[in-house]
Design a protein around this motif. Structure first.
Motif, PDB file in Angstrom:
ATOM      1  N   MET A  74       1.009  -1.151  -0.239  1.00 14.53           N
ATOM      2  CA  MET A  74       0.097  -0.029  -0.280  1.00 14.53           C
ATOM      3  C   MET A  74       0.898   2.052  -0.219  1.00 14.53           C
ATOM      4  O   MET A  74       2.075   1.797   0.844  1.00 14.53           O
ATOM      5  N   ASN A  75       0.173   1.939  -0.859  1.00 15.23           N
ATOM      6  CA  ASN A  75       1.117   3.387  -0.818  1.00 15.23           C
ATOM      7  C   ASN A  75       1.072   4.463   0.050  1.00 15.23           C
ATOM      8  O   ASN A  75      -0.165   4.783  -0.265  1.00 15.23           O
ATOM      9  N   ARG A  76       2.431   4.845   0.737  1.00 11.77           N
ATOM     10  CA  ARG A  76       1.613   5.375   1.490  1.00 11.77           C
ATOM     11  C   ARG A  76       2.056   7.731   0.878  1.00 11.77           C
ATOM     12  O   ARG A  76       2.331   8.117  -0.074  1.00 11.77           O
ATOM     13  N   ALA A  77       0.816   7.700   1.954  1.00  9.99           N
ATOM     14  CA  ALA A  77       0.494   9.059   1.450  1.00  9.99           C
ATOM     15  C   ALA A  77       1.900   9.701   1.582  1.00  9.99           C
ATOM     16  O   ALA A  77       2.782   9.840   2.465  1.00  9.99           O
ATOM     17  N   PRO A  78       2.324  11.243   0.161  1.00 12.03           N
ATOM     18  CA  PRO A  78       3.699  11.557   0.777  1.00 12.03           C
ATOM     19  C   PRO A  78       3.168  12.551   1.929  1.00 12.03           C
ATOM     20  O   PRO A  78       2.617  13.190   2.502  1.00 12.03           O
ATOM     21  N   ARG A  79       4.167  12.587   2.524  1.00  9.03           N
ATOM     22  CA  ARG A  79       4.499  13.441   3.896  1.00  9.03           C
ATOM     23  C   ARG A  79       5.133  15.256   3.594  1.00  9.03           C
ATOM     24  O   ARG A  79       5.064  15.402   2.264  1.00  9.03           O
ATOM     25  N   PRO A  80       3.786  15.908   4.005  1.00 10.44           N
ATOM     26  CA  PRO A  80       3.696  17.219   3.727  1.00 10.44           C
ATOM     27  C   PRO A  80       4.620  18.274   3.470  1.00 10.44           C
ATOM     28  O   PRO A  80       5.589  18.218   5.140  1.00 10.44           O
ATOM     29  N   ALA A  81       4.715  18.641   2.917  1.00  6.12           N
ATOM     30  CA  ALA A  81       6.328  20.091   2.973  1.00  6.12           C
ATOM     31  C   ALA A  81       5.967  20.671   4.531  1.00  6.12           C
ATOM     32  O   ALA A  81       5.291  21.163   4.614  1.00  6.12           O
ATOM     33  N   SER A  82       6.885  20.964   5.369  1.00  3.32           N
ATOM     34  CA  SER A  82       7.490  21.937   5.867  1.00  3.32           C
ATOM     35  C   SER A  82       8.083  22.919   6.033  1.00  3.32           C
ATOM     36  O   SER A  82       8.770  23.085   5.573  1.00  3.32           O
ATOM     37  N   LEU A  83       7.600  24.070   6.287  1.00  2.58           N
ATOM     38  CA  LEU A  83       8.634  25.486   6.211  1.00  2.58           C
ATOM     39  C   LEU A  83      10.017  25.348   6.784  1.00  2.58           C
ATOM     40  O   LEU A  83      11.333  25.825   6.898  1.00  2.58           O
ATOM     41  N   ARG A  84       9.135  24.980   8.234  1.00  2.00           N
ATOM     42  CA  ARG A  84      10.277  25.364   8.846  1.00  2.00           C
ATOM     43  C   ARG A  84      11.497  23.776   8.872  1.00  2.00           C
ATOM     44  O   ARG A  84      12.634  23.896   8.891  1.00  2.00           O
ATOM     45  N   ARG A  85      10.947  22.333   8.395  1.00  2.00           N
ATOM     46  CA  ARG A  85      11.758  21.437   8.167  1.00  2.00           C
ATOM     47  C   ARG A  85      12.685  22.090   7.019  1.00  2.00           C
ATOM     48  O   ARG A  85      14.549  21.408   6.284  1.00  2.00           O
ATOM     49  N   ARG A  86      12.257  22.221   5.806  1.00  2.00           N
ATOM     50  CA  ARG A  86      13.276  23.318   4.704  1.00  2.00           C
ATOM     51  C   ARG A  86      13.689  23.953   5.155  1.00  2.00           C
ATOM     52  O   ARG A  86      15.361  24.873   4.644  1.00  2.00           O
ATOM     53  N   LEU A  87      13.758  24.784   6.082  1.00  2.00           N
ATOM     54  CA  LEU A  87      14.367  26.063   6.401  1.00  2.00           C
ATOM     55  C   LEU A  87      15.632  25.273   6.928  1.00  2.00           C
ATOM     56  O   LEU A  87      17.190  25.815   6.575  1.00  2.00           O
ATOM     57  N   LEU A  88      15.129  24.892   7.914  1.00  3.88           N
ATOM     58  CA  LEU A  88      16.735  23.911   8.319  1.00  3.88           C
ATOM     59  C   LEU A  88      17.624  22.998   7.510  1.00  3.88           C
ATOM     60  O   LEU A  88      18.752  23.053   7.710  1.00  3.88           O
ATOM     61  N   THR A  89      17.040  22.570   6.635  1.00  7.75           N
ATOM     62  CA  THR A  89      17.936  21.707   6.088  1.00  7.75           C
ATOM     63  C   THR A  89      18.178  22.519   4.992  1.00  7.75           C
ATOM     64  O   THR A  89      19.726  22.319   4.832  1.00  7.75           O
ATOM     65  N   ILE A  90      17.719  23.443   4.522  1.00  5.98           N
ATOM     66  CA  ILE A  90      18.814  24.940   3.729  1.00  5.98           C
ATOM     67  C   ILE A  90      20.157  25.346   4.617  1.00  5.98           C
ATOM     68  O   ILE A  90      20.965  25.863   3.760  1.00  5.98           O
ATOM     69  N   LEU A  91      19.773  25.924   5.881  1.00  2.00           N
ATOM     70  CA  LEU A  91      20.318  26.278   7.006  1.00  2.00           C
ATOM     71  C   LEU A  91      21.989  25.273   7.254  1.00  2.00           C
ATOM     72  O   LEU A  91      23.173  25.380   7.261  1.00  2.00           O
ATOM     73  N   VAL A  92      21.247  24.100   7.124  1.00  2.00           N
ATOM     74  CA  VAL A  92      22.497  23.004   7.859  1.00  2.00           C
ATOM     75  C   VAL A  92      23.720  22.319   7.301  1.00  2.00           C
ATOM     76  O   VAL A  92      24.842  22.903   7.461  1.00  2.00           O
ATOM     77  N   ALA A  93      23.672  22.848   5.889  1.00  2.00           N
ATOM     78  CA  ALA A  93      25.055  22.248   4.894  1.00  2.00           C
ATOM     79  C   ALA A  93      25.541  23.701   4.590  1.00  2.00           C
ATOM     80  O   ALA A  93      26.198  23.428   5.258  1.00  2.00           O
ATOM     81  N   PRO A  94      25.103  24.615   4.621  1.00  4.61           N
ATOM     82  CA  PRO A  94      25.654  26.106   5.226  1.00  4.61           C
ATOM     83  C   PRO A  94      26.296  26.413   6.244  1.00  4.61           C
ATOM     84  O   PRO A  94      27.478  26.764   6.825  1.00  4.61           O
ATOM     85  N   MET A  95      25.804  26.182   7.221  1.00  6.98           N
ATOM     86  CA  MET A  95      26.174  26.056   9.210  1.00  6.98           C
ATOM     87  C   MET A  95      27.130  24.715   8.563  1.00  6.98           C
ATOM     88  O   MET A  95      28.207  25.013   9.637  1.00  6.98           O
ATOM     89  N   ALA A  96      27.167  23.944   8.327  1.00  8.34           N
ATOM     90  CA  ALA A  96      28.368  22.820   8.031  1.00  8.34           C
ATOM     91  C   ALA A  96      29.572  23.374   7.794  1.00  8.34           C
ATOM     92  O   ALA A  96      30.945  23.302   8.741  1.00  8.34           O
ATOM     93  N   PHE A  97      29.541  23.822   5.993  1.00  7.45           N
ATOM     94  CA  PHE A  97      30.197  24.232   5.413  1.00  7.45           C
ATOM     95  C   PHE A  97      31.078  25.463   6.742  1.00  7.45           C
ATOM     96  O   PHE A  97      32.408  25.875   6.402  1.00  7.45           O
ATOM     97  N   ALA A  98      30.240  25.843   7.066  1.00  8.00           N
ATOM     98  CA  ALA A  98      30.824  27.611   8.057  1.00  8.00           C
ATOM     99  C   ALA A  98      31.833  26.986   9.115  1.00  8.00           C
ATOM    100  O   ALA A  98      32.724  27.414   9.184  1.00  8.00           O
ATOM    101  N   TRP A  99      30.958  25.942   9.584  1.00  8.37           N
ATOM    102  CA  TRP A  99      32.246  24.900  10.758  1.00  8.37           C
ATOM    103  C   TRP A  99      33.785  25.214  10.555  1.00  8.37           C
ATOM    104  O   TRP A  99      34.268  24.866  10.916  1.00  8.37           O
ATOM    105  N   LEU A 100      33.388  23.458   9.243  1.00  2.41           N
ATOM    106  CA  LEU A 100      34.363  23.667   8.885  1.00  2.41           C
ATOM    107  C   LEU A 100      35.866  24.447   8.075  1.00  2.41           C
ATOM    108  O   LEU A 100      36.201  25.122   8.744  1.00  2.41           O
TER     109      LEU A 100
END
Length: 462
Positions: free
Chosen positions: A1-27
């Motif tokens: 049985m196919n599950r319905a796609p998970r609704p997009a979350s603006l908070r999660r998306r913003l954190l996802t967008i920020l995590v990579a630059p923050m990781a590069f900033a940390w390095l």
């Protein structure tokens, strides 16, 4: 049985967008911290190394002679802590006087009394930092070069200690920033609550524009789009209501007539009465069918077509084919129907079905009002940037005072004695409007009849 796609979350998306630059900033901050720490460690150790060279110079000056070092000085210089210290005392005339490692003479030779000179060298396969200074020998013509050197291990170790101590603090700061972003976005999204409440409180038929006073500037492009959608829905709803009213207006009389004729046939079963009633039913049903078709055509013209789906239509070919199809109708009405214009090449951008519908209504109207023995002419003229479609008849025409009202729904000139719904020219007007054209009415040839002209923009030639 196919599950319905998970609704997009603006908070999660913003954190996802920020995590990579923050990781590069940390390095990146780690690299920067290490470079800066090594830089300041080099400054500190270079200063200490220069002090060591000065100390060795003072020890030599206070010793009994310049030609060799006392045992106490040797023990002090060869004392090892974490990293060994190397020294060399060299006379430019007599060579090496004392050394625990063969250190090169700096080039150029430092001036006597000048501050220690610092250089990076490679000796015995090791990278060293060396401080050198010059003093005068026992012989005034001789120069003694005092050199003190050390490895770079302690410098790098200090830089690593600073890095290891600083990176966790930077990581904690980044995590704290991400938490602040999470709560900031959560709080910022609450600014949308008034908009959500405003939409939730609306009645089903309330399609008025949204109140923009409490809407953030960043969200206003969305609300403007919603307002545009509501305007289109409002227009469609008005068209639907108008269609229902038009249908009720047009079909009420034929349906009432059909019922009346049916009751007449049932009340008087004589064949003559039944036949007469059936003839009336046939005429009324044909009129109702024609009215229904015109109502649907008007509704389709009013809704407007998506211009991205339009194609290039050869209006000359369309007009010639339609005239050929309508010759039998014209002959039955004893009307001379003809075409004037090019055989092809009158290209316009539009919907072929809608343009044909406009031509059908213009020709129908012209044949109806031309009368027996009259003439109807369909013509196409290709100008520089326009294509002109004209349909004229030789009938009685319409008084000039009524020309501006031709094209209104259900409007028929007072002097008209012909049957009709008053929708034909309204359909033509709506189709012309949707194609960016306008219908112009005037007199026909020799001042007789009515001439309807539509001027279209010519399609660009590929």
């Amino acid at each position: 049985m196919n599950r319905a796609p998970r609704p997009a979350s603006l908070r999660r998306r913003l954190l996802t967008i920020l995590v990579a630059p923050m990781a590069f900033a940390w390095l990146g901050s780690g690299v920067l911290i290490y470079v800066l720490a090594l830089h300041y460690a080099n400054i500190s150790y270079d200063r200490s190394l220069a002090d060591g060279a000065r100390a060795l110079e003072r020890l030599i000056r206070s010793d009994s002679g310049h030609e060799e070092l006392s045992p106490q000085v040797r023990i002090l210089m060869e004392y090892e802590s974490a990293e060994p210290t190397y020294y060399a005392v060299r006379s430019l005339r007599h060579g090496v006087l004392a050394a625990n490692l063969e250190l090169p003479v700096p080039t150029p030779v430092p001036a006597i009394g000048a501050p220690p000179r610092l250089d990076s060298i490679v000796a015995d396969g090791r990278s060293l930092r060396i401080a050198s200074l010059a003093l005068s020998g026992e012989d005034s013509s001789d120069t003694i070069i005092v050199s003190v050197a050390e490895t770079l291990g302690e410098r790098h170790a200090l830089a690593r200690e600073i890095l290891v101590g600083t990176l966790p603090i930077v990581l904690l700061l980044i995590a704290f920033v991400l938490v602040l972003v999470w709560f900031g976005v959560t709080r910022g999204l609450r600014l949308l609550d008034p908009l959500v409440d405003q939409l939730a409180r609306r009645r089903a038929r309330d399609l008025s524009p949204l109140d923009q006073r409490e809407v953030p500037i960043e969200i206003r492009p969305l609300t403007h789009t919603i307002d545009a959608l509501l305007a289109r829905l409002r227009e469609l709803l008005e068209l639907q209501e108008r269609f229902i009213a038009d249908a009720a207006h047009q079909l009420r009389t034929p349906l009432a007539g059909l019922r009346l004729q049916a009751e007449r046939a049932l009340g008087d079963p004589h064949p003559e009465s039944v036949r007469d009633a059936l003839e009336h039913v046939e005429r009324l049903s044909a009129g109702a069918g024609r009215a229904a078709g015109q109502l649907l055509a008007l509704a389709r013209a009013q809704t407007g077509e998506n211009r991205t789906e339009w194609s290039t239509v050869d209006l000359a070919r369309l007009a010639r084919e339609h005239v050929a199809e309508r010759v039998p109708d014209a002959l039955a009405a004893r009307v001379d129907l003809g075409y004037e214009g090019p055989l092809h090449g009158a290209d316009v951008a539009g919907d072929a079905i809608m343009l044909r519908e406009a031509l059908v209504n213009l020709v129908d109207n012209a044949i109806t009002y031309a009368g027996e023995g009259g003439a109807v002419t369909v013509s196409i003229e290709c100008e520089l940037r326009t294509v002109v479609l004209a349909v004229e008849d030789s009938g009685a025409g319409v008084a000039e005072e009524w020309w501006p009202r031709l094209g209104e729904r259900f409007f028929r000139p007072p002097e008209s004695r012909r049957e009709g719904s008053g929708l034909g020219l309204a359909i033509v007007r709506r189709i012309a409007d949707s194609h960016g054209a306008a219908v112009i009415y005037g007199r026909g040839r020799d001042g007789r009849g009515l001439r309807a002209t539509i001027r279209f923009a010519a399609a660009p030639r590929g």
